[in-house]
Motif scaffolding. Structure first.
Motif, mmCIF file in Angstrom:
data_model
loop_
_atom_site.group_PDB
_atom_site.id
_atom_site.type_symbol
_atom_site.label_atom_id
_atom_site.label_comp_id
_atom_site.label_asym_id
_atom_site.label_seq_id
_atom_site.Cartn_x
_atom_site.Cartn_y
_atom_site.Cartn_z
ATOM 1 N N LEU A 128 0.823 -1.216 0.000
ATOM 2 C CA LEU A 128 0.000 0.000 0.000
ATOM 3 C C LEU A 128 0.854 1.263 0.000
ATOM 4 O O LEU A 128 0.528 2.243 -0.681
ATOM 5 C CB LEU A 128 -0.958 -0.004 1.196
ATOM 6 C CG LEU A 128 -2.076 -1.035 1.133
ATOM 7 C CD1 LEU A 128 -2.853 -1.069 2.445
ATOM 8 C CD2 LEU A 128 -3.009 -0.758 -0.039
ATOM 9 N N ALA A 129 1.961 1.230 0.728
ATOM 10 C CA ALA A 129 2.865 2.389 0.751
ATOM 11 C C ALA A 129 3.453 2.644 -0.637
ATOM 12 O O ALA A 129 3.591 3.801 -1.058
ATOM 13 C CB ALA A 129 3.978 2.167 1.776
ATOM 14 N N ILE A 130 3.777 1.576 -1.352
ATOM 15 C CA ILE A 130 4.299 1.721 -2.712
ATOM 16 C C ILE A 130 3.244 2.344 -3.618
ATOM 17 O O ILE A 130 3.542 3.246 -4.408
ATOM 18 C CB ILE A 130 4.789 0.355 -3.250
ATOM 19 C CG1 ILE A 130 6.074 -0.068 -2.521
ATOM 20 C CG2 ILE A 130 5.017 0.403 -4.763
ATOM 21 C CD1 ILE A 130 6.495 -1.510 -2.762
ATOM 22 N N GLU A 131 2.005 1.887 -3.507
ATOM 23 C CA GLU A 131 0.926 2.459 -4.324
ATOM 24 C C GLU A 131 0.711 3.936 -4.005
ATOM 25 O O GLU A 131 0.508 4.745 -4.909
ATOM 26 C CB GLU A 131 -0.373 1.668 -4.128
ATOM 27 C CG GLU A 131 -0.362 0.320 -4.802
ATOM 28 C CD GLU A 131 -0.137 0.407 -6.311
ATOM 29 O OE1 GLU A 131 -0.783 1.230 -6.990
ATOM 30 O OE2 GLU A 131 0.710 -0.348 -6.815
ATOM 31 N N LYS A 132 0.753 4.293 -2.728
ATOM 32 C CA LYS A 132 0.596 5.701 -2.340
ATOM 33 C C LYS A 132 1.726 6.547 -2.927
ATOM 34 O O LYS A 132 1.487 7.644 -3.437
ATOM 35 C CB LYS A 132 0.581 5.843 -0.821
ATOM 36 C CG LYS A 132 -0.712 5.428 -0.182
ATOM 37 C CD LYS A 132 -0.652 5.612 1.332
ATOM 38 C CE LYS A 132 -1.910 5.070 1.983
ATOM 39 N NZ LYS A 132 -1.838 5.156 3.455
ATOM 40 N N LYS A 133 2.951 6.044 -2.843
ATOM 41 C CA LYS A 133 4.101 6.786 -3.377
ATOM 42 C C LYS A 133 3.994 6.925 -4.894
ATOM 43 O O LYS A 133 4.310 7.985 -5.447
ATOM 44 C CB LYS A 133 5.416 6.085 -2.978
ATOM 45 C CG LYS A 133 6.657 6.805 -3.447
ATOM 46 C CD LYS A 133 6.810 8.170 -2.803
ATOM 47 C CE LYS A 133 8.109 8.817 -3.254
ATOM 48 N NZ LYS A 133 8.225 10.193 -2.825
ATOM 49 N N LYS A 134 3.526 5.873 -5.552
ATOM 50 C CA LYS A 134 3.348 5.928 -7.007
ATOM 51 C C LYS A 134 2.360 7.037 -7.371
ATOM 52 O O LYS A 134 2.609 7.827 -8.290
ATOM 53 C CB LYS A 134 2.849 4.569 -7.512
ATOM 54 C CG LYS A 134 2.693 4.479 -9.001
ATOM 55 C CD LYS A 134 2.276 3.064 -9.388
ATOM 56 C CE LYS A 134 2.094 2.946 -10.882
ATOM 57 N NZ LYS A 134 1.721 1.589 -11.280
ATOM 58 N N THR A 135 1.270 7.121 -6.640
ATOM 59 C CA THR A 135 0.281 8.175 -6.870
ATOM 60 C C THR A 135 0.879 9.546 -6.574
ATOM 61 O O THR A 135 0.661 10.502 -7.329
ATOM 62 C CB THR A 135 -0.973 7.927 -6.013
ATOM 63 O OG1 THR A 135 -1.554 6.676 -6.396
ATOM 64 C CG2 THR A 135 -2.005 9.033 -6.192
ATOM 65 N N SER A 136 1.656 9.636 -5.506
ATOM 66 C CA SER A 136 2.292 10.904 -5.145
ATOM 67 C C SER A 136 3.245 11.383 -6.245
ATOM 68 O O SER A 136 3.261 12.575 -6.585
ATOM 69 C CB SER A 136 3.047 10.728 -3.824
ATOM 70 O OG SER A 136 3.779 11.871 -3.510
#
Length: 180
Positions: A128-136
């Motif tokens: 989930l942290a990777i997905e959030k960073k990707k969106t960021s």
């Protein structure tokens, strides 16, 4: 033997799935111009022998990705002079994030059959942290690109980028085994 036991891959099949998954990782992160160093991707130690192959796939598929973007962006020469440096920076950031994803996937595969509850929780949290960073990162580059390119050009790029990412995600989803 239960249905679950029958459907669980043997060690040899898991190794094969690992190789296939590693091959599918190339498109995820392949920047054409890497602003980071050219170190091998970070993988679980059990799969260190795959690192050179992943590096080669990244280089090849990164160029293919750039070619697809170039074909569909329809940039003028002046737009290209503005767009391509931003694209290279964007892909370099995605590449770094991709290293985290490669590590997550290879850690999962290496520990799939012996994973503790805590490891599973950490895996989920990290994913989930990777997905959030990707969106960021995408939000950051929408902002950067919107300052110097038209909204239509920026939208077109992120449409293309999302389509390419979706193809890769489908390939990975088909190849990465489920946790049991």
């Amino acid at each position: 033997m239960s249905i679950v036991q029958c459907s669980r891959p043997t060690a040899k099949i898991v190794s094969l799935m690992t190789l296939i998954s590693a091959a599918a990782l190339g498109p995820l992160f392949g920047p054409t111009v890497s602003l980071a160093d050219d170190a091998a991707p970070i993988v679980n130690e059990k799969f260190a022998d795959l690192a050179p192959g992943i590096k080669l796939l990244r280089a090849e598929v990164g160029q293919n990705r750039r070619d697809v973007v170039a074909a569909y962006m329809l940039l003028t020469k002046s737009e290209g002079e503005i767009f391509w440096p931003l694209y290279d920076q964007y892909r370099a950031e995605q590449h770094e994030l991709g290293d985290r994803r490669v590590r997550l996937i290879t850690d999962f595969i290496a520990n799939r059959d012996t994973m503790s509850q805590e490891q599973a929780a950490t895996l989920t949290k990290d994913a989930l942290a990777i997905e959030k960073k990707k969106t960021s990162i995408k939000e950051d580059y929408v902002s950067k690109m919107s300052k110097v390119l038209s909204a239509r050009t920026v939208a077109r790029f992120f449409q293309i980028d999302n389509k390419l990412d979706t193809v890769v995600d489908v390939q990975l989803a088909a190849r990465i085994p489920l946790i049991y």
